[in-house]
Design an enzyme around this catalytic site. Structure first.
Site, short mmCIF file in Angstrom:
data_model
loop_
_atom_site.label_atom_id
_atom_site.label_comp_id
_atom_site.label_asym_id
_atom_site.label_seq_id
_atom_site.Cartn_x
_atom_site.Cartn_y
_atom_site.Cartn_z
N GLY A 13 0.78 -1.23 0.00
CA GLY A 13 0.00 0.00 0.00
C GLY A 13 0.81 1.28 0.00
O GLY A 13 0.34 2.31 0.46
N ARG A 67 -14.47 -21.08 -10.30
CA ARG A 67 -13.71 -19.83 -10.41
C ARG A 67 -14.59 -18.64 -10.77
O ARG A 67 -14.48 -17.56 -10.19
CB ARG A 67 -12.60 -19.99 -11.44
CG ARG A 67 -11.71 -18.76 -11.60
CD ARG A 67 -10.54 -19.06 -12.53
NE ARG A 67 -9.67 -17.91 -12.70
CZ ARG A 67 -9.81 -17.00 -13.65
NH1 ARG A 67 -10.81 -17.12 -14.53
NH2 ARG A 67 -8.97 -15.98 -13.74
N ARG A 97 -5.70 -7.99 -9.20
CA ARG A 97 -6.80 -8.77 -9.75
C ARG A 97 -7.31 -8.10 -11.02
O ARG A 97 -7.44 -6.87 -11.07
CB ARG A 97 -7.95 -8.90 -8.75
CG ARG A 97 -7.57 -9.58 -7.45
CD ARG A 97 -8.79 -10.11 -6.74
NE ARG A 97 -9.53 -11.04 -7.59
CZ ARG A 97 -9.18 -12.30 -7.79
NH1 ARG A 97 -8.09 -12.79 -7.22
NH2 ARG A 97 -9.91 -13.07 -8.57
N LEU A 99 -10.29 -7.15 -13.14
CA LEU A 99 -11.71 -6.98 -12.85
C LEU A 99 -12.58 -7.58 -13.95
O LEU A 99 -12.22 -7.56 -15.12
CB LEU A 99 -12.03 -5.49 -12.69
CG LEU A 99 -11.28 -4.74 -11.59
CD1 LEU A 99 -11.79 -3.32 -11.49
CD2 LEU A 99 -11.39 -5.45 -10.25
N ASN A 113 -6.47 3.14 -12.66
CA ASN A 113 -5.37 2.28 -12.21
C ASN A 113 -4.05 2.97 -12.53
O ASN A 113 -3.96 3.79 -13.44
CB ASN A 113 -5.42 0.93 -12.93
CG ASN A 113 -4.33 -0.03 -12.45
OD1 ASN A 113 -4.12 -0.19 -11.26
ND2 ASN A 113 -3.64 -0.66 -13.39
N HIS A 115 -0.09 1.80 -13.43
CA HIS A 115 0.67 0.61 -13.86
C HIS A 115 2.13 0.99 -14.03
O HIS A 115 2.44 2.05 -14.58
CB HIS A 115 0.10 0.09 -15.19
CG HIS A 115 0.83 -1.12 -15.70
ND1 HIS A 115 0.63 -2.38 -15.16
CD2 HIS A 115 1.76 -1.26 -16.67
CE1 HIS A 115 1.41 -3.23 -15.79
NE2 HIS A 115 2.10 -2.58 -16.72
N GLU A 148 -12.23 -3.74 -19.41
CA GLU A 148 -12.30 -5.18 -19.14
C GLU A 148 -11.04 -5.93 -19.57
O GLU A 148 -10.95 -7.14 -19.35
CB GLU A 148 -13.54 -5.76 -19.81
CG GLU A 148 -14.84 -5.19 -19.24
CD GLU A 148 -16.06 -5.56 -20.05
OE1 GLU A 148 -15.93 -6.44 -20.91
OE2 GLU A 148 -17.13 -4.97 -19.83
N ASP A 151 -4.80 -3.97 -18.46
CA ASP A 151 -4.09 -2.69 -18.58
C ASP A 151 -4.28 -2.06 -19.95
O ASP A 151 -3.35 -1.51 -20.54
CB ASP A 151 -2.59 -2.89 -18.30
CG ASP A 151 -2.34 -3.44 -16.90
OD1 ASP A 151 -3.00 -2.98 -15.96
OD2 ASP A 151 -1.48 -4.32 -16.75
N LYS A 177 8.43 3.83 -8.54
CA LYS A 177 7.50 4.17 -7.46
C LYS A 177 7.58 5.64 -7.07
O LYS A 177 6.57 6.26 -6.73
CB LYS A 177 7.77 3.29 -6.23
CG LYS A 177 7.12 1.93 -6.28
CD LYS A 177 7.33 1.18 -4.98
CE LYS A 177 6.69 -0.21 -5.04
NZ LYS A 177 5.22 -0.13 -5.14
#
Length: 200
Positions: A13, A67, A97, A99, A113, A115, A148, A151, A177
């Protein structure tokens, strides 16, 4: 009122912490984090969020053999938690994950997001390894809308980071980072400023 954000994580995090620290240091930025969700129990990110005064919850995958059903039930629980907190913007930050259409359709385009590569190059969970294996001299990070795919959403902003001879995944990740932790908050700031009505 600030836009209510949730941050989804799977690990330490550090990016989540950088976002919350930015919000606390800049109360006029127009957004605040009201919920942090991890799909993994016991991760440092949950402790970091709690120490910053943010509601931090672990929502692990249910123990279901099928799954598809497992993913569907998990995302339904995540969606319910987001709604219960009145979340308006969902930020993925080290959330490991992919989505499903269920969650994407309910939150896009308010679903972002970050990346650790210059998308569309090097998508997926092993970006730094793939960057080093390719021999490229520049990498970086990308903030993008979530769709969907893997990335594959619309790119909103990027920062470039040099790749040095002798770099390891760890050394490259540390430099990337640093850029991630300032780029993501700045992009959210920009989005919120465009969304909020302008004062006369």
């Amino acid at each position: 009122m600030p836009i209510r954000c949730a941050i989804l994580i799977s690990g330490s995090g550090s990016g989540m912490e950088a976002m919350i620290q930015h919000q606390k240091a800049n109360p006029s930025c127009g957004h605040e984090t009201v919920l942090v969700i991890s799909d993994q129990p016991g991760v440092m990110g949950l402790e970091r969020a709690s120490s910053l005064g943010v509601d931090a919850r672990c929502i692990p995958l249910p123990q279901i053999e099928n799954r598809s059903e497992r993913r569907a039930q998990h995302e339904a629980m995540v969606h319910e938690a987001l709604q219960s907190k009145g979340v308006e913007l969902v930020l993925l930050s080290g959330y490991m994950r992919l989505l499903t259409p269920y969650l994407v359709s309910r939150w896009a385009p308010h679903l972002l997001n970050i990346h650790p590569s210059l998308l569309p190059a090097f998508p997926g969970a092993h970006a730094h390894k793939d960057v080093l294996a390719s021999g490229v001299s520049v990498s970086g990070c990308t903030v993008h809308h979530v769709d969907e795919g893997m990335d594959s959403g619309k790119v909103l902003a990027q920062r470039r980071v040099p790749v040095f001879p002798g770099d390891t995944e760890s050394s490259l990740a540390k430099r990337v980072k640093i850029e991630e932790h300032t780029l993501y908050p700045s992009v959210v700031d920009h989005i919120i400023q465009q969304t909020l009505p302008q004062e006369n």
